[in-house]
Design an enzyme around this catalytic site. Structure first.
Site, PDB file in Angstrom:
ATOM      1  N   LYS A 174      63.108  -2.050  29.063  1.00 25.19           N
ATOM      2  CA  LYS A 174      62.389  -2.539  28.551  1.00 25.19           C
ATOM      3  C   LYS A 174      62.839  -1.558  26.529  1.00 25.19           C
ATOM      4  CE  LYS A 174      58.454  -2.609  25.392  1.00 25.19           C
ATOM      5  NZ  LYS A 174      59.607  -3.345  23.909  1.00 25.19           N
ATOM      6  N   GLU A 249      57.552  10.940  26.811  1.00 25.56           N
ATOM      7  CA  GLU A 249      58.258  11.935  26.208  1.00 25.56           C
ATOM      8  C   GLU A 249      58.045  11.509  24.770  1.00 25.56           C
ATOM      9  OE1 GLU A 249      60.060  13.998  26.936  1.00 25.56           O
ATOM     10  OE2 GLU A 249      60.905  13.727  29.503  1.00 25.56           O
ATOM     11  N   CYS A 283      62.271  12.634  17.437  1.00 31.13           N
ATOM     12  CA  CYS A 283      61.395  13.919  18.144  1.00 31.13           C
ATOM     13  C   CYS A 283      61.277  15.008  17.893  1.00 31.13           C
ATOM     14  CB  CYS A 283      60.748  13.349  19.160  1.00 31.13           C
ATOM     15  SG  CYS A 283      62.787  13.067  20.129  1.00 31.13           S
ATOM     16  N   GLU A 380      53.561  13.902  12.272  1.00 30.32           N
ATOM     17  CA  GLU A 380      54.792  13.772  12.673  1.00 30.32           C
ATOM     18  C   GLU A 380      56.111  12.545  11.259  1.00 30.32           C
ATOM     19  OE1 GLU A 380      56.324  11.203  15.391  1.00 30.32           O
ATOM     20  OE2 GLU A 380      57.855  12.503  16.362  1.00 30.32           O
TER      21      GLU A 380
HETATM   22  P1  NAD Z   1      56.593   3.314  19.582  1.00 32.48           P
HETATM   23  O1  NAD Z   1      55.312   3.752  20.923  1.00 32.48           O
HETATM   24  O2  NAD Z   1      56.013   2.768  19.110  1.00 32.48           O
HETATM   25  O3  NAD Z   1      57.287   2.477  20.967  1.00 32.48           O
HETATM   26  C1  NAD Z   1      57.873   2.873  22.214  1.00 32.48           C
HETATM   27  C2  NAD Z   1      58.372   1.682  22.637  1.00 32.48           C
HETATM   28  O4  NAD Z   1      56.784   1.501  23.242  1.00 32.48           O
HETATM   29  C3  NAD Z   1      58.776   0.398  22.464  1.00 32.48           C
HETATM   30  O5  NAD Z   1      59.775  -0.198  23.080  1.00 32.48           O
HETATM   31  C4  NAD Z   1      57.809  -0.356  22.071  1.00 32.48           C
HETATM   32  O6  NAD Z   1      57.673  -1.677  22.231  1.00 32.48           O
HETATM   33  C5  NAD Z   1      56.901  -0.335  23.741  1.00 32.48           C
HETATM   34  N1  NAD Z   1      55.585  -0.017  22.929  1.00 32.48           N
HETATM   35  C6  NAD Z   1      54.447  -0.661  22.091  1.00 32.48           C
HETATM   36  N2  NAD Z   1      53.116  -0.377  22.243  1.00 32.48           N
HETATM   37  C7  NAD Z   1      53.143  -0.830  23.693  1.00 32.48           C
HETATM   38  C8  NAD Z   1      52.344  -0.762  24.368  1.00 32.48           C
HETATM   39  N3  NAD Z   1      51.258  -1.370  24.452  1.00 32.48           N
HETATM   40  N4  NAD Z   1      52.989  -1.121  26.026  1.00 32.48           N
HETATM   41  C9  NAD Z   1      53.664  -0.379  25.887  1.00 32.48           C
HETATM   42  N5  NAD Z   1      54.694  -0.430  25.650  1.00 32.48           N
HETATM   43  C10 NAD Z   1      54.531  -0.454  23.994  1.00 32.48           C
HETATM   44  O7  NAD Z   1      57.420   3.993  19.153  1.00 32.48           O
HETATM   45  P2  NAD Z   1      58.676   4.064  18.608  1.00 32.48           P
HETATM   46  O8  NAD Z   1      58.234   3.711  16.463  1.00 32.48           O
HETATM   47  O9  NAD Z   1      59.762   3.273  19.020  1.00 32.48           O
HETATM   48  O10 NAD Z   1      59.636   5.371  18.371  1.00 32.48           O
HETATM   49  C11 NAD Z   1      58.900   6.260  17.693  1.00 32.48           C
HETATM   50  C12 NAD Z   1      58.198   7.297  18.388  1.00 32.48           C
HETATM   51  O11 NAD Z   1      58.678   7.876  18.972  1.00 32.48           O
HETATM   52  C13 NAD Z   1      58.161   8.539  17.758  1.00 32.48           C
HETATM   53  O12 NAD Z   1      56.300   9.606  17.620  1.00 32.48           O
HETATM   54  C14 NAD Z   1      58.461   9.497  18.103  1.00 32.48           C
HETATM   55  O13 NAD Z   1      58.495  11.075  18.185  1.00 32.48           O
HETATM   56  C15 NAD Z   1      59.113   8.929  19.313  1.00 32.48           C
HETATM   57  N6  NAD Z   1      59.901   9.487  20.318  1.00 32.48           N
HETATM   58  C16 NAD Z   1      60.362  10.634  21.412  1.00 32.48           C
HETATM   59  C17 NAD Z   1      61.169  11.304  21.806  1.00 32.48           C
HETATM   60  C18 NAD Z   1      60.948  12.707  23.397  1.00 32.48           C
HETATM   61  O14 NAD Z   1      61.849  12.588  23.736  1.00 32.48           O
HETATM   62  N7  NAD Z   1      59.714  12.966  22.886  1.00 32.48           N
HETATM   63  C19 NAD Z   1      62.487  10.533  21.726  1.00 32.48           C
HETATM   64  C20 NAD Z   1      62.418   9.465  20.756  1.00 32.48           C
HETATM   65  C21 NAD Z   1      61.303   9.445  19.776  1.00 32.48           C
END
Ligand code: NAD
Length: 476
Positions: A174, A249, A283, A380
């Site tokens: 997804k 992650e 991240c 962040e």
């Molecule tokens: P997000 O948590 O809003 O969304 C990530 C994914 O989760 C998306 O596909 C989203 O649609 C889905 N999602 C959102 N709510 C959900 C729920 N209730 N249940 C299941 N899935 C759900 O994050 P974002 O804004 O897309 O990405 C930014 C964040 O990701 C930042 O905090 C960043 O640090 C983190 N990130 C971490 C890494 C790592 O490897 N540690 C890498 C890239 C990004």
């Protein structure tokens, strides 16, 4: 750019879902350039059920070498379509085209790595006290839900799908609502490469419906999530209900530690891209810079000079290093941090403005004189904002570094080997680099300490995470 998939990829075909669609906005122009099908709960259920059928009927029992053959073909197919995938990714999220090309190439290398690795990944023979033959098997789990964010959609999708598939699982991927296009392309190239229908499904959609349905689905055995800490915690809570496996992650607030004896030229020249690459939406961004006081002024001057040289501009331009942020929401959130800091009297040493009227652009921004209690120092930002602070004492600096609830990555710059190792041991992060900012290596584990996550992507560790360990005993 007309011939690219916009529907759900289920059971080896592109299909329409329940009829919801998400507008895809080009962050460089603020214009909608296409609409993509958004999976409903019913669509997700269909995808999971099809994945379960594929798991039981074909993929689980396919010999590792045969799975490897298909994964090598997927890598080849990614390379054949590399330019199209990179162009789409660049337009979808405003990523500079040169970065998008590198990330697509990384995706191909990830498939090659796991295609090669799966035939070198086995169990153990254990000399149990009672005699006989005792050995362990690494078995696939079943359906794996891979939920990924929008900042590095293609490589993260690949680094979840490739090891999970190599280990014999079926995957429902997804992508984030903002970035579905390269994931759909992955579905297409995988089908072209001969991956059987149902083994990989791609269901773009919202977190609240598509994501939540996946997390709660009884047939999903493991959730491999990359995204925000807030959503990660929610997923872990829901997964606990039926003890689904999770790997998370999550966010970061990574330190860049510069000692006065370091090669300051190199440290200062390379540090801007350690935080501003991908316009800070990384991240691993080294957004807290700690510089030993005797080198502070020299470092800041060189850091600012190197930042001024960064080329901010249209993502489609080959020379661009920093594109726009992904959305208006993301830019507004970054600007709030800057406004708040200025209001508190912190020194804006560079940037802070929108460099052009159209597109979600924001200049790389350097803040000085921030305090440890400031939100911009603790939270962040996920945008092009860095804070640089001096330190006098190694112990005190380490206490501040580790005061963060996050622990994803970090850099240490020094020419004193003993100090480098001493500090590396003490920093509470899953990934560290010394005299470098490299964080991601296909062959090495990647993941966080503390609230930056749980479990590891990449390397052989990821294969372990997509298998259950079974012990078998045969009596003499
Ligand atoms: P997000 O948590 O809003 O969304 C990530 C994914 O989760 C998306 O596909 C989203 O649609 C889905 N999602 C959102 N709510 C959900 C729920 N209730 N249940 C299941 N899935 C759900 O994050 P974002 O804004 O897309 O990405 C930014 C964040 O990701 C930042 O905090 C960043 O640090 C983190 N990130 C971490 C890494 C790592 O490897 N540690 C890498 C890239 C990004």
């Amino acid at each position: 750019m007309s011939g690219f998939p916009r529907e759900l990829f289920i059971d080896g075909k592109f299909v329409t879902g329940a009829g919801k669609r998400t507008a895809q906005i080009d962050p460089a122009t603020e214009e909608t350039f296409c609409e993509v099908e958004a999976a409903s709960a019913v669509d997700v259920d269909r995808a999971v059920s099809s994945a379960q059928r594929a798991f039981e009927s074909t993929w689980r029992d396919r010999a590792p070498g045969k799975r490897a053959d298909v994964l090598f073909k997927i890598a080849h197919s990614i390379r054949q379509h590399a330019e199209a995938i990179a162009q789409l990714e660049s337009r979808n999220i405003g990523k500079p085209i040169s970065d998008a090309r590198d990330e697509v190439a990384l995706g191909a290398r990830i498939f090659e790595f796991y295609a090669g690795a799966v035939t070198k990944f086995g169990g153990q023979v254990i000399p149990v006290a009672r005699g006989g033959l005792d050995f362990t098997l690494r078995q696939p789990m079943g359906v794996v839900a891979a939920i990924v964010p929008w900042n590095f959609p293609f490589p993260i999708g690949c680094w979840k799908a490739a090891p999970a598939l190599a280990a014999g699982n079926c995957v429902v991927l997804k992508p984030a609502g903002q970035s579905p296009l390269s994931a759909l392309m992955l579905g297409q190239v995988a089908a072209e490469a001969g991956l059987p229908p149902g083994v990989l499904q791609v269901v773009p959609g919202s977190g609240s419906e598509a994501g939540d349905t996946l997390v709660r689905h009884p047939l999903v055995r493991k959730i491999s999530f990359t995204g925000s800490t807030e959503v990660g915690k929610r997923i872990m809570e829901l997964a606990a209900r039926d003890l689904k496996r999770v790997s998370l992650e999550l966010g970061g607030k990574s330190p860049n530690i510069v000692f006065a004896d370091a090669d300051l030229e190199l440290a200062a020249a390379s540090s801007p891209m350690s935080v501003f690459a991908n316009t800070g939406q990384d991240c691993c961004a080294r957004s807290r810079v700690f510089v030993e006081r005797s080198a502070f002024d020299r470092f800041v001057e060189k850091f600012i000079g190197a930042t001024k040289d960064l080329r901010v501009g249209e993502p489609s331009n080959e020379a661009t290093q920093l594109g726009p942020l992904v959305s208006a929401i993301q830019r507004n959130a970054s600007e709030e941090f800057i406004t708040e800091s200025k209001r508190a009297g912190r020194r804006l040493a560079l940037g802070g403005n929108r460099p052009q009227p159209r597109g979600y652009f924001l200049e790389p921004t350097v803040l000085l004189d921030v305090e440890p209690g400031d939100r911009v120092w603790r939270e962040e930002v996920f945008g092009p904002v860095v804070c640089i602070r001096p330190f006098d004492n190694e112990e005190q600096m380490l206490r501040e570094v580790n005061a963060s609830p996050y622990g994803l990555s970090g850099s240490i710059w020094t020419n004193d080997l003993k100090r480098a190792l001493r500090v590396a041991r003490r920093v509470e992060s899953g990934v560290l680099s010394i005299n470098s900012h490299a964080s991601v290596h296909v062959e090495a584990p990647f993941g966080g300490f503390k609230q930056s996550g749980l479990g590891r992507d990449l390397g052989m560790a990821a294969l372990e995470g997509y298998t259950e360990l079974k012990n078998v005993y045969i009596a003499d």
